[in-house]
Design a protein around this motif. Structure first.
Motif, PDB file in Angstrom:
ATOM      1  N   SER A   1       0.817  -1.212   0.000  1.00 12.95           N
ATOM      2  CA  SER A   1       0.000   0.000   0.000  1.00 12.95           C
ATOM      3  C   SER A   1       0.854   1.266   0.000  1.00 12.95           C
ATOM      4  O   SER A   1       0.534   2.246  -0.680  1.00 12.95           O
ATOM      5  N   ALA A   2       1.950   1.264   0.748  1.00  8.43           N
ATOM      6  CA  ALA A   2       2.842   2.421   0.787  1.00  8.43           C
ATOM      7  C   ALA A   2       3.475   2.685  -0.576  1.00  8.43           C
ATOM      8  O   ALA A   2       3.584   3.847  -1.003  1.00  8.43           O
TER       9      ALA A   2
ATOM     10  N   ILE B   1       2.214   1.896  -3.516  1.00  7.94           N
ATOM     11  CA  ILE B   1       1.151   2.435  -4.376  1.00  7.94           C
ATOM     12  C   ILE B   1       0.922   3.908  -4.054  1.00  7.94           C
ATOM     13  O   ILE B   1       0.815   4.748  -4.950  1.00  7.94           O
ATOM     14  N   GLY B   2       0.844   4.215  -2.771  1.00  3.49           N
ATOM     15  CA  GLY B   2       0.620   5.602  -2.361  1.00  3.49           C
ATOM     16  C   GLY B   2       1.721   6.528  -2.830  1.00  3.49           C
ATOM     17  O   GLY B   2       1.444   7.621  -3.339  1.00  3.49           O
ATOM     18  N   ASN B   3       2.965   6.109  -2.676  1.00  8.23           N
ATOM     19  CA  ASN B   3       4.089   6.934  -3.124  1.00  8.23           C
ATOM     20  C   ASN B   3       3.993   7.225  -4.616  1.00  8.23           C
ATOM     21  O   ASN B   3       4.192   8.365  -5.053  1.00  8.23           O
TER      22      ASN B   3
ATOM     23  N   ALA C   1       1.273   7.022  -6.612  1.00  9.28           N
ATOM     24  CA  ALA C   1       0.072   7.797  -6.936  1.00  9.28           C
ATOM     25  C   ALA C   1       0.233   9.271  -6.586  1.00  9.28           C
ATOM     26  O   ALA C   1      -0.130  10.154  -7.377  1.00  9.28           O
ATOM     27  N   VAL C   2       0.796   9.545  -5.419  1.00  9.90           N
ATOM     28  CA  VAL C   2       0.985  10.937  -4.990  1.00  9.90           C
ATOM     29  C   VAL C   2       1.970  11.651  -5.911  1.00  9.90           C
ATOM     30  O   VAL C   2       1.734  12.799  -6.324  1.00  9.90           O
TER      31      VAL C   2
ATOM     32  N   ARG D   1       0.291  12.179  -9.323  1.00 11.86           N
ATOM     33  CA  ARG D   1      -0.785  13.174  -9.220  1.00 11.86           C
ATOM     34  C   ARG D   1      -0.202  14.581  -9.162  1.00 11.86           C
ATOM     35  O   ARG D   1      -0.677  15.486  -9.842  1.00 11.86           O
TER      36      ARG D   1
ATOM     37  N   PHE E   1      -5.993   4.772  -8.617  1.00 14.31           N
ATOM     38  CA  PHE E   1      -5.332   3.629  -7.998  1.00 14.31           C
ATOM     39  C   PHE E   1      -6.328   2.780  -7.237  1.00 14.31           C
ATOM     40  O   PHE E   1      -7.396   3.246  -6.846  1.00 14.31           O
ATOM     41  N   ALA E   2      -5.978   1.535  -7.111  1.00 12.56           N
ATOM     42  CA  ALA E   2      -6.642   0.520  -6.287  1.00 12.56           C
ATOM     43  C   ALA E   2      -8.028   0.095  -6.744  1.00 12.56           C
ATOM     44  O   ALA E   2      -8.253  -1.077  -6.964  1.00 12.56           O
TER      45      ALA E   2
ATOM     46  N   ASP F   1      -2.663  -1.535  -9.808  1.00 10.72           N
ATOM     47  CA  ASP F   1      -2.395  -0.772  -8.594  1.00 10.72           C
ATOM     48  C   ASP F   1      -2.455   0.732  -8.850  1.00 10.72           C
ATOM     49  O   ASP F   1      -2.969   1.491  -8.035  1.00 10.72           O
ATOM     50  N   VAL F   2      -1.920   1.162  -9.986  1.00 10.71           N
ATOM     51  CA  VAL F   2      -1.976   2.576 -10.389  1.00 10.71           C
ATOM     52  C   VAL F   2      -2.182   2.606 -11.897  1.00 10.71           C
ATOM     53  O   VAL F   2      -1.586   1.805 -12.620  1.00 10.71           O
TER      54      VAL F   2
END
Length: 184
Positions: A44-45, A47-49, A51-52, A55, A67-68, A84-85
């Motif tokens: 999850s981390a 993916i978040g990195n 995506a952010v 974006r 994402f997700a 995932d993204v």
């Protein structure tokens, strides 16, 4: 004694309707559905990195990052996947929940999905005419595999790690692996 059970074949309409009401996400391949499993904090981390970062880079332009929970339709193989993204430059429609024209797809590997991500999804995603890059992010080590389509339609593979930096042609972004793996 042998037992057998016939698996139900779903139409695309049945699948999409079912996904609207399901508590569990399912990927769809030629009438069969496959439940998605949970994920780790590291997954999850990562993916978040991604995506952010994407974006922030794309803000104000015509392309969007999802994402997700957004499906990608690969009509050529009669499939819907949850990458995932995903980045697309399709016109924005807030009522849609399927992307048909991605330019960039990212999958973060997990033990249970590695073979699917590296083989089945790679083969399917390459059939998407708009797709320019497919990133496979390894969560076990700092390594990212990038599959790229050149202007002549040929696909190339580059592997980066652990301190490398990737230039994503699809979104014109320099992406250090350190930013992908930060805090993960």
């Amino acid at each position: 004694m042998r037992s057998s059970a016939q698996l139900p074949i779903l139409t695309v309409a049945e699948y999409l309707e079912g996904e609207l009401h399901s508590q569990v996400k399912h990927e769809y391949l030629a009438g069969q559905v496959f439940a998605m499993t949970g994920t780790t904090l590291r997954h999850s981390a990562l993916i978040g990195n991604l995506a952010v970062t994407l974006r922030a880079h794309l803000r104000g332009g015509p392309c969007r990052v999802y994402f997700a929970d957004i499906k990608v339709r690969v009509e050529a193989v009669d499939a819907f996947y949850y990458p995932d993204v995903v980045v697309t430059c399709e016109p924005y429609d807030p009522k849609r929940y399927v992307v048909a024209e991605p330019i960039l797809i990212v999958e973060v590997l997990s033990h249970s999905t590695e073979t699917i991500d590296r083989r089945e999804k790679l083969a399917a995603y390459r059939r998407l005419e708009t797709l320019r890059e497919y990133l496979i992010v390894d969560q076990a080590q700092r390594e990212v595999t990038v599959r790229r389509r050149d202007p002549q339609g040929r696909w190339w593979q580059d592997i980066y790690g652990p301190d490398g930096s990737i230039h994503l042609d699809s979104v014109d972004l320099d992406l250090p692996l350190s930013s992908i793996y930060e805090g993960a």
